[in-house]
Scaffold this active site. Structure first.
Site, PDB file in Angstrom:
ATOM      1  N   ASN A 198      -6.441  -2.449   1.892  1.00  0.00           N
ATOM      2  CA  ASN A 198      -6.445  -3.908   1.966  1.00  0.00           C
ATOM      3  C   ASN A 198      -7.883  -4.391   1.996  1.00  0.00           C
ATOM      4  OD1 ASN A 198      -3.657  -4.172   2.108  1.00  0.00           O
ATOM      5  ND2 ASN A 198      -3.611  -4.343   4.326  1.00  0.00           N
TER       6      ASN A 198
ATOM      7  N   ARG B 292       0.829  -1.212   0.000  1.00  0.00           N
ATOM      8  CA  ARG B 292       0.000   0.000   0.000  1.00  0.00           C
ATOM      9  C   ARG B 292       0.861   1.258   0.000  1.00  0.00           C
ATOM     10  NH1 ARG B 292      -3.598  -0.375   4.938  1.00  0.00           N
ATOM     11  NH2 ARG B 292      -1.715  -1.433   5.619  1.00  0.00           N
TER      12      ARG B 292
END
Length: 97
Positions: free
Chosen positions: A37, A19
């Site tokens: 996520n 990320r």
């Protein structure tokens, strides 16, 4: 031309800095959007901006971070309602869904 793309990355993409990598790539390419996520082990992102910049962002993310491994990628057109999840940020890291 401005485009919005919704992307889902699968593989070893959680717990490996993926990320943060996506956020860095977006900052470098100048696209807006968000990343998060998902409980199924994938990472979901929305990218918005110039078509070439969005394509470049997706291509760079496909390579993954140093510890990640992207095995699959699903891309579809995104919508303004999806992009709005970022709030007032140019690019946001959202909570897991």
């Amino acid at each position: 031309m401005t485009v919005i793309r919704h992307v889902v990355f699968s593989g070893r993409v959680q717990g490996v800095g993926f990320r943060a990598h996506v956020e860095d790539v977006a900052a470098r390419t100048g696209v807006g959007g968000w990343v998060r996520n998902r409980r199924d082990g994938t990472v979901e992102a929305v990218f918005a901006g110039d078509a070439k910049a969005v394509e470049d962002t997706i291509a760079a993310c496909r390579k993954g971070s140093y510890a990640a491994r992207v095995d699959g990628i699903e891309i579809r057109d995104g919508g303004a309602d999806e992009l709005a999840l970022r709030g007032n940020d140019t690019f946001a890291v959202l909570p897991t869904v």
